[in-house]
Write an enzyme that holds these catalytic residues in place. Structure first.
Site, PDB file in Angstrom:
ATOM      1  N   LYS A  75      28.557  24.423  54.560  1.00  0.00           N
ATOM      2  CA  LYS A  75      29.029  23.036  54.483  1.00  0.00           C
ATOM      3  C   LYS A  75      28.332  22.315  53.342  1.00  0.00           C
ATOM      4  O   LYS A  75      27.232  22.697  52.949  1.00  0.00           O
ATOM      5  CB  LYS A  75      28.774  22.316  55.818  1.00  0.00           C
ATOM      6  CG  LYS A  75      27.290  22.243  56.181  1.00  0.00           C
ATOM      7  CD  LYS A  75      27.083  21.577  57.522  1.00  0.00           C
ATOM      8  CE  LYS A  75      25.627  21.425  57.867  1.00  0.00           C
ATOM      9  NZ  LYS A  75      24.858  20.560  56.965  1.00  0.00           N
TER      10      LYS A  75
ATOM     11  N   ASP B 279      21.261  24.575  59.894  1.00  0.00           N
ATOM     12  CA  ASP B 279      20.522  24.557  58.623  1.00  0.00           C
ATOM     13  C   ASP B 279      19.066  25.057  58.723  1.00  0.00           C
ATOM     14  O   ASP B 279      18.139  24.398  58.226  1.00  0.00           O
ATOM     15  CB  ASP B 279      20.541  23.139  58.017  1.00  0.00           C
ATOM     16  CG  ASP B 279      21.953  22.623  57.753  1.00  0.00           C
ATOM     17  OD1 ASP B 279      22.911  23.384  57.961  1.00  0.00           O
ATOM     18  OD2 ASP B 279      22.099  21.459  57.341  1.00  0.00           O
TER      19      ASP B 279
ATOM     20  N   CYS C 273      21.413  16.379  60.197  1.00  0.00           N
ATOM     21  CA  CYS C 273      22.507  17.319  60.462  1.00  0.00           C
ATOM     22  C   CYS C 273      22.638  17.696  61.933  1.00  0.00           C
ATOM     23  O   CYS C 273      23.755  17.876  62.425  1.00  0.00           O
ATOM     24  CB  CYS C 273      22.376  18.531  59.558  1.00  0.00           C
ATOM     25  SG  CYS C 273      22.669  18.086  57.821  1.00  0.00           S
TER      26      CYS C 273
HETATM   27  C1  VGL Z   1      20.199  17.813  55.788  1.00  0.00           C
HETATM   28  C2  VGL Z   1      19.729  16.108  54.346  1.00  0.00           C
HETATM   29  C3  VGL Z   1      20.511  16.698  53.380  1.00  0.00           C
HETATM   30  C4  VGL Z   1      20.002  18.413  57.143  1.00  0.00           C
HETATM   31  C5  VGL Z   1      20.992  18.420  54.832  1.00  0.00           C
HETATM   32  O1  VGL Z   1      20.221  19.634  57.307  1.00  0.00           O
HETATM   33  O2  VGL Z   1      19.606  17.649  58.061  1.00  0.00           O
HETATM   34  N1  VGL Z   1      19.593  16.660  55.545  1.00  0.00           N
HETATM   35  N2  VGL Z   1      21.130  17.846  53.626  1.00  0.00           N
END
Ligand code: VGL
Ligand code: ZN
Length: 198
Positions: free
Chosen positions: A107, A9, A152
């Site tokens: 995702k 991410d 994540c």
């Molecule tokens: C994430 C919170 C919500 C992350 C993704 O990538 O850690 N955290 N969505």
């Protein structure tokens, strides 16, 4: 043993100025790019939510961001709206060397369930397909970097270790949200699962 770098991410919304900014998130992009050449494969994940996603606080009447609700699959933190499909915030950070990646895995695209881990959605049962991809390519040693360290990245690394991969997290190429001590508990949970923090 063939090894993969899994970049979690590394997106605009998780960097300063983004919707769910992680302090110093943008600082990891250079180090992540520098690591890529050392691996047999590079996989990027991309948080990718529809407008009506159930992890967004503003989709729950009166709910505050960063509060927790009970979902059918367990407790879920409600986040500020982030990484909406096709939005500028969902794009990879402009410094990230996206072209080097062999595989991009999205995702969190189902409205009713979040997916922190790159392997399983938050019910810990629904598979993303990443395990099969890595095994078919013989990529059994995995190093994780990216955002956020305590959500994540940690959930992905722990699932990978449980699935039998050899797993490390390269801490200098991650940054944490650190919500109510989540950084320390993520590190403890990773160590307990057999993840090497390096
Ligand atoms: C994430 C919170 C919500 C992350 C993704 O990538 O850690 N955290 N969505
Ligand atoms: Zn998300």
């Amino acid at each position: 043993m063939p090894k993969a770098l899994i970049v979690i991410d590394a997106q605009v919304d998780f960097c300063p100025g983004g919707r769910l900014a992680v302090e110093g998130g943008d600082q990891i992009m250079g180090p992540v790019n520098d690591l890529m050449a050392d691996y047999d494969a590079v996989v990027l994940t991309q948080d990718w939510h529809p407008e009506d996603h159930s992890s967004f606080a503003d989709n729950h009447d009166g709910a505050e961001p960063f509060s927790t609700v009970d979902m059918p699959y367990g407790p879920q933190v409600l986040w500020p709206r982030h990484c909406v499909i096709g939005s500028p915030g969902a794009a990879f950070h402009p410094v990230l060397a996206v072209d080097v990646a062999d595989m991009i895995l999205r995702k969190g695209y189902r409205p009713d369930i979040d997916s922190y881990s790159a392997f399983f959605e938050n019910d810990h049962k629904t598979r993303t397909g990443l395990e099969g991809y890595l095994r078919e390519r013989g990529l059994l040693e995995l190093d994780f970097v990216g955002l956020a360290h305590d959500f994540c990245v940690a959930w992905s690394a722990i699932d990978a270790a449980k699935l039998g991969f050899t797993v490390s997290v390269i801490e200098e190429a991650t940054r944490a949200i650190d919500l109510n001590g989540s950084r320390a508990s993520a590190q403890e949970n990773m160590r307990a699962a057999g993840v090497t923090l390096k």
